[in-house]
Enzyme design. Sequence first.
Site, short mmCIF file in Angstrom:
data_model
loop_
_atom_site.label_atom_id
_atom_site.label_comp_id
_atom_site.label_asym_id
_atom_site.label_seq_id
_atom_site.Cartn_x
_atom_site.Cartn_y
_atom_site.Cartn_z
N ALA A 61 1.14 -1.19 -0.03
CA ALA A 61 -0.35 -0.19 0.22
C ALA A 61 1.13 1.61 -0.07
CB ALA A 61 -0.79 0.14 1.08
N GLY A 100 0.32 -4.93 1.07
CA GLY A 100 -0.59 -5.51 0.19
C GLY A 100 0.16 -5.59 -1.71
N GLU A 103 0.13 -9.51 -1.04
CA GLU A 103 -0.90 -10.22 -1.01
C GLU A 103 -2.09 -9.79 -2.52
OE1 GLU A 103 -2.05 -6.97 2.25
OE2 GLU A 103 -3.09 -8.72 3.58
N GLU A 123 3.40 -5.67 7.78
CA GLU A 123 2.66 -4.66 8.35
C GLU A 123 2.75 -4.46 9.53
OE1 GLU A 123 2.20 -6.59 5.35
OE2 GLU A 123 0.16 -5.17 4.47
N1 CAA Z 1 4.35 3.96 0.54
C1 CAA Z 1 4.67 4.87 -0.13
N2 CAA Z 1 6.31 5.21 0.02
C2 CAA Z 1 6.94 4.35 0.00
C3 CAA Z 1 6.31 3.28 0.56
C4 CAA Z 1 5.71 2.44 0.21
N3 CAA Z 1 4.58 1.48 0.67
N4 CAA Z 1 7.86 2.07 0.09
C5 CAA Z 1 8.89 2.77 0.47
N5 CAA Z 1 8.37 3.93 -0.34
C6 CAA Z 1 8.97 5.09 -0.90
C7 CAA Z 1 10.49 5.59 0.37
O1 CAA Z 1 9.58 6.44 1.61
C8 CAA Z 1 11.80 6.09 -0.33
O2 CAA Z 1 11.05 7.72 -1.01
P1 CAA Z 1 11.83 9.01 -0.81
O3 CAA Z 1 12.56 8.56 -2.15
O4 CAA Z 1 10.96 9.91 -0.87
O5 CAA Z 1 12.74 8.49 0.15
C9 CAA Z 1 11.40 5.40 -1.66
O6 CAA Z 1 10.12 4.76 -1.58
C10 CAA Z 1 12.69 4.53 -1.88
O7 CAA Z 1 12.40 3.95 -0.60
P2 CAA Z 1 13.93 3.20 -0.15
O8 CAA Z 1 14.74 4.28 0.05
O9 CAA Z 1 13.04 2.32 1.33
O10 CAA Z 1 13.88 1.54 -0.83
P3 CAA Z 1 14.35 0.76 -0.11
O11 CAA Z 1 15.21 0.06 -2.10
O12 CAA Z 1 15.63 1.50 0.72
O13 CAA Z 1 13.86 -0.02 -0.01
C11 CAA Z 1 11.58 -1.00 0.12
C12 CAA Z 1 13.12 -0.81 -0.70
C13 CAA Z 1 11.97 -2.57 0.33
C14 CAA Z 1 10.04 -1.07 -0.84
C15 CAA Z 1 10.91 -0.44 1.19
O14 CAA Z 1 11.26 0.79 0.65
C16 CAA Z 1 9.84 -1.15 2.05
O15 CAA Z 1 10.77 -1.48 2.87
N6 CAA Z 1 8.55 -0.25 1.72
C17 CAA Z 1 7.23 -0.65 2.79
C18 CAA Z 1 7.79 -2.18 2.47
C19 CAA Z 1 5.81 -1.64 3.38
O16 CAA Z 1 5.67 -2.01 4.46
N7 CAA Z 1 4.69 -2.24 2.45
C20 CAA Z 1 3.89 -2.31 2.92
C21 CAA Z 1 3.05 -1.24 3.21
S1 CAA Z 1 1.76 -1.61 4.42
C22 CAA Z 1 0.19 -2.43 3.29
O17 CAA Z 1 0.64 -3.00 2.02
C23 CAA Z 1 -0.66 -2.62 3.92
C24 CAA Z 1 -2.21 -3.54 2.85
O18 CAA Z 1 -2.47 -4.52 3.18
C25 CAA Z 1 -2.53 -3.16 1.76
#
Ligand code: CAA
Length: 719
Positions: A61, A100, A103, A123
């Site tokens: 998400a 997500g 998922e 999450e």
């Molecule tokens: N939403 C919004 N922004 C996100 C994002 C997300 N899910 N994941 C990453 N970003 C953004 C970061 O904030 C960052 O932004 P900036 O460049 O402005 O700082 C950019 O994307 C790059 O992210 P990273 O610097 O973290 O890049 P990375 O290559 O080191 O890592 C990643 C990539 C492993 C995907 C890491 O970003 C990460 O762990 N993201 C979150 C994943 C997560 O927790 N997903 C679950 C979301 S909740 C959900 O999905 C609920 C549901 O059930 C629907």
Amino acid sequence: MARYELVKRSVALITLTNPPVNALSSAVRHGIAKTMERALSDPKVTAVVICGENGRFCGGADIREFAGPLRGPPLVPLLDSIEAGEKPVVAAIEGVALGGGLELALFCHYRIAHFKARLGLPEVTLGILPAAGGTQRLPRLIGIPAALELITTGRHVSAQEALKLGIVDQVTEQNACEVAVEFALRAVAKPLSSRRLSSLTTPCPPNLDALLEAVTMQIQKKARGVMAPLACVQAVRAAATMPYSQGIKRESELMATLFNSGQARALQYCFFAERTAGKWTLPSGAQWNDIKPREIRSAAVIGLGTMGRGIAVSLARVGIPVIAVESDKKLLETGRQMVIGMLERDAKRRGVSASHNLLKFTLGLQDLKDVDLVIEAVFEDMALKKSVFRELSKVCRPATLFCTNTSGLDVDALAGVTDRPQLVIGMHFFSPAHVMKLLEVVCGPRSSSEIVATAMSLGKRMGKVSVAVGNCPGFVGNRMLKPYSDQATFLLEEGATPEQIDKALEDFGFAMGVFRMSDLAGLDVGWRVRKESGLTGPDVDPKNPPRRRQGRKYCPIPDMVCEQGRFGQKTGRGWYMYDKPGGTKAKPDPLIQNLIEMYRNRYGIQPRNITDQEIIERCLFALANEGFRILEDGIAARPEDIDVIYLFGYGFPRHRGGPMFYASMVGLQRVLERLEHYHQAHPDVPHLEPSPLLKKLVACGSPPVQKWREHIKTMHSHL
Ligand code: CAA
Ligand code: NAI
């Protein structure tokens, strides 16, 4: 936000296009809805493949959207239509399938992963649960024990582990999308009913209750007071005990309790704060994205004590050759054995081979003449450090960068004795340096933007969370620690016990209270610093009134503890007693109780009943108050930087967001009122006097933490 192509004449290829991680923003959800509808209704299309642009399937998400009202199509009904369709849908997972994203893949009928992909349901680390069916579908696919572990920890798994667990159907070293298209074509004729996870029964272990109970207890012990992992257990229980349609309702009820909670807000704030911290700006205008760091091909570490060893390991394990220096042969040999042992254990843990050949050990600074960067980690003694840097100026080539791992000395004074003050910077690691993630990069007024960029990038390469801070005694972390620990000792005088204070802080969420933490770190370190700064020992002016030093309140109880040779865990005695020197199990010690009582009697202090609320307020509001002063002084650029330092360096509970975020959650008005109240009661404790910035923010209506920067004067910036 979702591209549609027809490939191989009959496969609809849907590509999510929302860089950098193809998060499921409202526009992407719209895109999926539209392209899926087209694929399912087009008679030419016999199968569908979903993939993500730029080699990343989907990062879940869009977390930024959580703060606002839900826009765009809700995810679960959209994904239901994928699963219910009569055409096979294959997820082609490259890069990441997280939250997500995974998922979405679990609603597809098949999953193909590239061998470098990582999958997970993180999450829980954001204070929520996988509420797009994740808690109901993963247990049906891989069973309760494995799903429970992944969902309650948020751990990412490799593609290989995902294959073993049964999350994916195939792992490939080729282009996952192309492999998925071929796979989809082969799947066309096959029945889909067994591929719809919602129609499966969860394989249930016979000891379900005992298993859920054990996991709950483990969570309560490890993550005290944290709500999301417990809600995850309840959701997984529903997957085991309810039909899918009811389980999914339970999942969304549990999500509703978490979604707007303070903990979820704090954890999501931490996610972004960690990423913001790397984005430094200097008063000159130079910033993180326009200064090129120097490449570091070799380094040296001076001093192989507690810190130097960990720093040498941190450099060698990322492939940087290190020359390590000690002051005599015996210490060099001890240091060598320790570093090699640490490197070997670390390599074993990570399943790689140890890089011994990158390490050289020497007694002579002249061996450092060609290195790219030196990190000094000798005793915390200004004269000694200055002599080391003078010597380095003579032997190293003019381009070598000089870093000091001082925990609080003036970096600029050290720079001043070198022939290259612009190439000197502080790199403040935390103990044990090869384990702790935090690195404070201390920028002196003369540090060039190039050395700031290089130190920050080296920190990142070593796997650290690096934060640029200004130069002042104690920098950010240790400067704030003083008012926090002072409050704890004042509370001892007034009537509390070490165990009561520690328990209140541990119930708040700290892994260790202030006294247990001091016992672990060693009480002699602070004692030496206090002696050197004339607060205790023979240099104290006898005319000083008792319990006052340098014009303010002073509590000598920590000195009295040290005078008895009680230096903490390493001596088996400190604020607590331990079964042996080096023991870790802390037990309350009646001798400490006696010492405190005698002290109170000597000064006629009548102990009073102290509540946990007072402990938390006095320790944590004093901590945040110093944080406000640090922002005012331009020593930290943003509240997020301070919070990241406390999360990664000082064990501040992540679900509270860090001291500055916590203050904003309590309400700045309330923090101000309580500080005023405590300062009135203790006018000789300057740390309790509310900082001007706090007052200013309250006067401006207590803006959210992300807006504080607009109210902070930048003319004093040391960054
Ligand atoms: N939403 C919004 N922004 C996100 C994002 C997300 N899910 N994941 C990453 N970003 C953004 C970061 O904030 C960052 O932004 P900036 O460049 O402005 O700082 C950019 O994307 C790059 O992210 P990273 O610097 O973290 O890049 P990375 O290559 O080191 O890592 C990643 C990539 C492993 C995907 C890491 O970003 C990460 O762990 N993201 C979150 C994943 C997560 O927790 N997903 C679950 C979301 S909740 C959900 O999905 C609920 C549901 O059930 C629907
Ligand atoms: P330590 O006492 O464990 O080690 C210092 C080492 O430096 C000793 O092995 C000593 O022999 C060596 N040394 C002294 N003079 C030397 C010289 N001229 N040449 C080569 N080696 C020399 O000290 P520790 O704890 O490792 O601290 C080092 C620095 O790191 C200090 O500035 C300290 O403030 C800082 N620091 C310490 C932390 C901690 O938790 N111990 C945390 C963060 C920073």
